[in-house]
Design an enzyme around this catalytic site. Sequence first.
Site, PDB file in Angstrom:
ATOM      1  N   THR A   1       0.816  -1.221   0.000  1.00 52.00           N
ATOM      2  CA  THR A   1       0.000   0.000   0.000  1.00 52.00           C
ATOM      3  C   THR A   1       0.849   1.271   0.000  1.00 52.00           C
ATOM      4  O   THR A   1       0.297   2.373  -0.089  1.00 52.00           O
ATOM      5  CB  THR A   1      -0.918   0.040   1.240  1.00 52.00           C
ATOM      6  OG1 THR A   1      -0.096  -0.048   2.406  1.00 52.00           O
ATOM      7  CG2 THR A   1      -1.929  -1.087   1.230  1.00 52.00           C
ATOM      8  N   ALA A   2       2.155   1.140   0.151  1.00 51.58           N
ATOM      9  CA  ALA A   2       3.008   2.336   0.235  1.00 51.58           C
ATOM     10  C   ALA A   2       4.451   1.956  -0.058  1.00 51.58           C
ATOM     11  O   ALA A   2       4.795   0.769  -0.115  1.00 51.58           O
ATOM     12  CB  ALA A   2       2.925   2.935   1.651  1.00 51.58           C
TER      13      ALA A   2
ATOM     14  N   SER B   1      17.493  -4.476   6.367  1.00 52.45           N
ATOM     15  CA  SER B   1      17.801  -3.049   6.486  1.00 52.45           C
ATOM     16  C   SER B   1      19.262  -2.916   6.868  1.00 52.45           C
ATOM     17  O   SER B   1      19.854  -3.849   7.420  1.00 52.45           O
ATOM     18  CB  SER B   1      16.940  -2.424   7.589  1.00 52.45           C
ATOM     19  OG  SER B   1      17.386  -1.108   7.897  1.00 52.45           O
TER      20      SER B   1
ATOM     21  N   TYR C   1      14.169  -1.828  16.828  1.00 54.28           N
ATOM     22  CA  TYR C   1      14.034  -1.933  15.359  1.00 54.28           C
ATOM     23  C   TYR C   1      15.241  -2.680  14.793  1.00 54.28           C
ATOM     24  O   TYR C   1      15.082  -3.592  13.969  1.00 54.28           O
ATOM     25  CB  TYR C   1      13.895  -0.545  14.717  1.00 54.28           C
ATOM     26  CG  TYR C   1      13.800  -0.616  13.213  1.00 54.28           C
ATOM     27  CD1 TYR C   1      12.697  -1.202  12.591  1.00 54.28           C
ATOM     28  CD2 TYR C   1      14.833  -0.133  12.396  1.00 54.28           C
ATOM     29  CE1 TYR C   1      12.624  -1.293  11.197  1.00 54.28           C
ATOM     30  CE2 TYR C   1      14.762  -0.218  11.015  1.00 54.28           C
ATOM     31  CZ  TYR C   1      13.654  -0.800  10.419  1.00 54.28           C
ATOM     32  OH  TYR C   1      13.581  -0.890   9.042  1.00 54.28           O
TER      33      TYR C   1
ATOM     34  N   VAL D   1      15.675   5.295   2.764  1.00 57.40           N
ATOM     35  CA  VAL D   1      14.759   5.359   1.614  1.00 57.40           C
ATOM     36  C   VAL D   1      13.610   6.287   2.011  1.00 57.40           C
ATOM     37  O   VAL D   1      12.969   6.062   3.047  1.00 57.40           O
ATOM     38  CB  VAL D   1      14.154   3.969   1.283  1.00 57.40           C
ATOM     39  CG1 VAL D   1      13.451   4.002  -0.073  1.00 57.40           C
ATOM     40  CG2 VAL D   1      15.199   2.864   1.336  1.00 57.40           C
TER      41      VAL D   1
HETATM   42  P1  NDP Z   1       6.210   2.386   4.291  1.00 56.24           P
HETATM   43  O1  NDP Z   1       5.728   2.838   5.629  1.00 56.24           O
HETATM   44  O2  NDP Z   1       6.146   3.350   3.167  1.00 56.24           O
HETATM   45  O3  NDP Z   1       5.442   1.053   3.872  1.00 56.24           O
HETATM   46  C1  NDP Z   1       5.286  -0.004   4.802  1.00 56.24           C
HETATM   47  C2  NDP Z   1       4.314  -1.031   4.258  1.00 56.24           C
HETATM   48  O4  NDP Z   1       4.200  -2.083   5.230  1.00 56.24           O
HETATM   49  C3  NDP Z   1       2.922  -0.469   4.035  1.00 56.24           C
HETATM   50  O5  NDP Z   1       2.401  -0.967   2.835  1.00 56.24           O
HETATM   51  C4  NDP Z   1       2.130  -1.011   5.217  1.00 56.24           C
HETATM   52  O6  NDP Z   1       0.778  -1.268   4.836  1.00 56.24           O
HETATM   53  C5  NDP Z   1       2.832  -2.341   5.488  1.00 56.24           C
HETATM   54  N1  NDP Z   1       2.611  -2.760   6.856  1.00 56.24           N
HETATM   55  C6  NDP Z   1       3.084  -2.189   7.996  1.00 56.24           C
HETATM   56  N2  NDP Z   1       2.583  -2.809   9.079  1.00 56.24           N
HETATM   57  C7  NDP Z   1       1.766  -3.792   8.611  1.00 56.24           C
HETATM   58  C8  NDP Z   1       0.942  -4.755   9.231  1.00 56.24           C
HETATM   59  N3  NDP Z   1       0.868  -4.856  10.570  1.00 56.24           N
HETATM   60  N4  NDP Z   1       0.226  -5.600   8.475  1.00 56.24           N
HETATM   61  C9  NDP Z   1       0.306  -5.530   7.120  1.00 56.24           C
HETATM   62  N5  NDP Z   1       1.070  -4.641   6.459  1.00 56.24           N
HETATM   63  C10 NDP Z   1       1.782  -3.772   7.199  1.00 56.24           C
HETATM   64  O7  NDP Z   1       7.711   1.899   4.540  1.00 56.24           O
HETATM   65  P2  NDP Z   1       8.834   1.318   3.535  1.00 56.24           P
HETATM   66  O8  NDP Z   1       8.284   1.091   2.201  1.00 56.24           O
HETATM   67  O9  NDP Z   1      10.014   2.189   3.687  1.00 56.24           O
HETATM   68  O10 NDP Z   1       9.178  -0.056   4.268  1.00 56.24           O
HETATM   69  C11 NDP Z   1       9.062  -1.310   3.650  1.00 56.24           C
HETATM   70  C12 NDP Z   1      10.069  -2.252   4.276  1.00 56.24           C
HETATM   71  O11 NDP Z   1      11.378  -1.783   4.026  1.00 56.24           O
HETATM   72  C13 NDP Z   1       9.951  -2.398   5.797  1.00 56.24           C
HETATM   73  O12 NDP Z   1      10.168  -3.745   6.139  1.00 56.24           O
HETATM   74  C14 NDP Z   1      11.078  -1.506   6.315  1.00 56.24           C
HETATM   75  O13 NDP Z   1      11.511  -1.914   7.586  1.00 56.24           O
HETATM   76  C15 NDP Z   1      12.114  -1.739   5.244  1.00 56.24           C
HETATM   77  N6  NDP Z   1      13.147  -0.721   5.119  1.00 56.24           N
HETATM   78  C16 NDP Z   1      12.829   0.589   4.934  1.00 56.24           C
HETATM   79  C17 NDP Z   1      13.840   1.532   4.823  1.00 56.24           C
HETATM   80  C18 NDP Z   1      13.577   3.001   4.696  1.00 56.24           C
HETATM   81  O14 NDP Z   1      14.507   3.812   4.932  1.00 56.24           O
HETATM   82  N7  NDP Z   1      12.372   3.430   4.299  1.00 56.24           N
HETATM   83  C19 NDP Z   1      15.254   1.125   4.842  1.00 56.24           C
HETATM   84  C20 NDP Z   1      15.461  -0.280   5.066  1.00 56.24           C
HETATM   85  C21 NDP Z   1      14.438  -1.161   5.174  1.00 56.24           C
HETATM   86  P3  NDP Z   1      -0.517  -0.900   5.691  1.00 56.24           P
HETATM   87  O15 NDP Z   1      -0.139   0.244   6.596  1.00 56.24           O
HETATM   88  O16 NDP Z   1      -1.548  -0.560   4.676  1.00 56.24           O
HETATM   89  O17 NDP Z   1      -0.818  -2.161   6.421  1.00 56.24           O
HETATM   90  C1  8X3 Z   2      15.326   1.851   7.747  1.00 65.78           C
HETATM   91  C2  8X3 Z   2      16.637   2.548   7.684  1.00 65.78           C
HETATM   92  O1  8X3 Z   2      18.498   3.632   9.069  1.00 65.78           O
HETATM   93  O2  8X3 Z   2      16.196   4.168   9.648  1.00 65.78           O
HETATM   94  O3  8X3 Z   2      15.452   0.495   7.979  1.00 65.78           O
HETATM   95  O4  8X3 Z   2      17.103   2.031  10.189  1.00 65.78           O
HETATM   96  S1  8X3 Z   2      17.118   3.111   9.223  1.00 65.78           S
END
Ligand code: NDP
Ligand code: 8X3
Length: 252
Positions: free
Chosen positions: A11-12, A140, A153, A186
């Site tokens: 979704t995001a 991550s 985390y 990201v």
């Molecule tokens: P966003 O917040 O943009 O997206 C997170 C997604 O996870 C959403 O689609 C959300 O959907 C879903 N989600 C969260 N909690 C739940 C739940 N309980 N049940 C089902 N779906 C869930 O974050 P990112 O795209 O940045 O993150 C995606 C992944 O990448 C994560 O695992 C994050 O830890 C990892 N990551 C992100 C980094 C960053 O800097 N952004 C760096 C490294 C890793 P909804 O809320 O609709 O349920």
């Molecule tokens: C997301 C990146 O540096 O905020 O996993 O942990 S950081």
Amino acid sequence: MSKIALITGATAGIGEACAHVFAREGYNLVLTGRRLERLEKLAKHLNDKYNVEVAISSFDVRNREDTISNLEALPEKWKKVTVLVNNAGLSQGLDPIQKGNIDDWETMIDTNIKGLLYVSRVVSNWMIANGKGHIINLGSIAGKEVYANGNVYCATKHAVDALNKGMRIDLLPHGIKVTAIHPGAVETEFSEVRFKGDKERAKKVYEGFEPLAAVDVAETIWFIASRPAHVNINDMLIMPTAQANAGTIFRG
Ligand code: NDP
Ligand code: 8X3
């Protein structure tokens, strides 16, 4: 259907970007997340634009029964999943351990570790039955290093790193590839979620440098998924050029 990608957290952010990239590459998609309206809108858009079939399934990965029953309720044709992107995840809070919010800890542990396990338990069995598959886990930089106040985390992402290695060993005899991708910063909804809707604080995380965009990670996940059958990328770190490690970002 020969090519199906199941993407959690579509979704995001990174999950949504993966949905676009895999649809562009002709994959039919199973998209999951809690926000049903977003899934419906995305499914229609991808179907219109790329003429791929898209199934949606809305559940909270923290809920074991809902996760398993929603996945198992998918029609049989959707269980021929070839790529699973274990992406759903989040961070909540950024506090020293002695001041941490215990509810936040449980949310992160339940989502990032237990949710990923519930999904993997179901889908790995589909892949075993199909004789092939590729699981791509979102780790991550926080799964490789620990930074101040990142405590829980970072622990959840270290767990993903360990699970990624364990899954690869266990699924090896079944011909299933297992990969972890570990991004640095990201710009997605991640920081807004971490800071519970504080957009100003979230914006500051990405000030003064160019972070990765979700599409940068999605294109790399596509690279990983599109290697020849005999090639597996075990583990990949992907950083913004301006970021050397978890704690060192050059803000020009
Ligand atoms: P966003 O917040 O943009 O997206 C997170 C997604 O996870 C959403 O689609 C959300 O959907 C879903 N989600 C969260 N909690 C739940 C739940 N309980 N049940 C089902 N779906 C869930 O974050 P990112 O795209 O940045 O993150 C995606 C992944 O990448 C994560 O695992 C994050 O830890 C990892 N990551 C992100 C980094 C960053 O800097 N952004 C760096 C490294 C890793 P909804 O809320 O609709 O349920
Ligand atoms: C997301 C990146 O540096 O905020 O996993 O942990 S950081």
